[in-house]
Design an enzyme around this catalytic site. Structure first.
Site, short mmCIF file in Angstrom:
data_model
loop_
_atom_site.label_atom_id
_atom_site.label_comp_id
_atom_site.label_asym_id
_atom_site.label_seq_id
_atom_site.Cartn_x
_atom_site.Cartn_y
_atom_site.Cartn_z
N GLU A 102 34.32 38.94 47.66
CA GLU A 102 33.21 38.23 48.30
C GLU A 102 32.22 39.23 48.89
OE1 GLU A 102 32.49 35.18 47.93
OE2 GLU A 102 34.38 34.29 47.32
N TRP A 119 27.71 35.36 41.58
CA TRP A 119 29.17 35.33 41.52
C TRP A 119 29.68 35.57 40.10
CZ3 TRP A 119 33.04 36.55 44.20
CH2 TRP A 119 34.32 36.10 43.91
N TYR A 148 37.08 29.24 36.89
CA TYR A 148 37.21 29.56 38.31
C TYR A 148 37.15 28.29 39.15
CZ TYR A 148 36.25 31.65 42.87
OH TYR A 148 36.31 32.00 44.20
#
Length: 182
Positions: free
Chosen positions: A41, A49, A19
């Site tokens: 988000e 995350w 990522y």
């Protein structure tokens, strides 16, 4: 061969490294693509995350590839289906917000709206401590999104979106990806 220098948060998990190296901070445009990032988000709020990254393909399947018209058409049965989907984060408020946000996004050029808040001249962080959780720009973006009816878009979530899609470049000064995100 030595490992390239990365931002400290990238860690050692393969998902984080991929990522960081291939997506975070790179320009993302297009209403559906920005909607996906905004939705993820919002789902990340209060979670790690890595949890979202590991469930991202499940989210894509559950939310019709984040097609704004498709998600805007979701009804109560879809919300219940999503609440029963162990492959995603099952938070009713966040699921309902995603559907509501898609309905708002139908009438808004989401990508164009968000990109008005780009800050290419933001300071270059030297350490993770130099990276803010929110900025005046993220506060303004969150305020505009909320005024238009978007939900789960506070200044911190707005700033995470700005970082993720390249509105700001918060790769650290010595990170090998920083120059690729200009």
């Amino acid at each position: 061969m030595t490992e390239p220098v990365r931002c400290g948060w990238a860690g050692s998990a393969p998902e984080y490294i991929a990522y960081h190296d291939d997506e975070w901070g790179r320009r993302v445009e297009g209403d559906d693509r920005v909607f996906e990032r905004l939705t993820l988000e919002a789902f990340q709020s209060g979670l790690s995350w890595i949890t979202i990254l590991r469930k991202r393909e499940n989210f894509r399947a559950a939310f019709a590839g984040f097609s704004i018209p498709a998600v805007a058409g979701f009804g109560p049965a879809d919300v219940e289906r999503l609440m029963g989907d162990a492959g995603i984060v099952r938070n009713r408020a966040k699921i309902e917000a995603a559907v509501a946000n898609a309905r708002v996004a139908l009438d808004v050029g989401l990508s164009e709206l968000v990109w008005r808040y780009a800050d290419p001249g933001s300071p270059v962080p030297k350490t993770l401590a130099d990276v803010p959780a929110q900025t005046p720009g993220s506060k303004a973006l969150a305020k505009e999104l909320r005024a238009r009816g978007f939900r789960f878009v506070g200044p911190t979530t707005a700033y995470a979106l700005m970082q993720a899609i390249g509105l700001v470049n918060d790769h650290l000064a010595d990170c090998w990806v920083r120059d690729a995100c200009r």
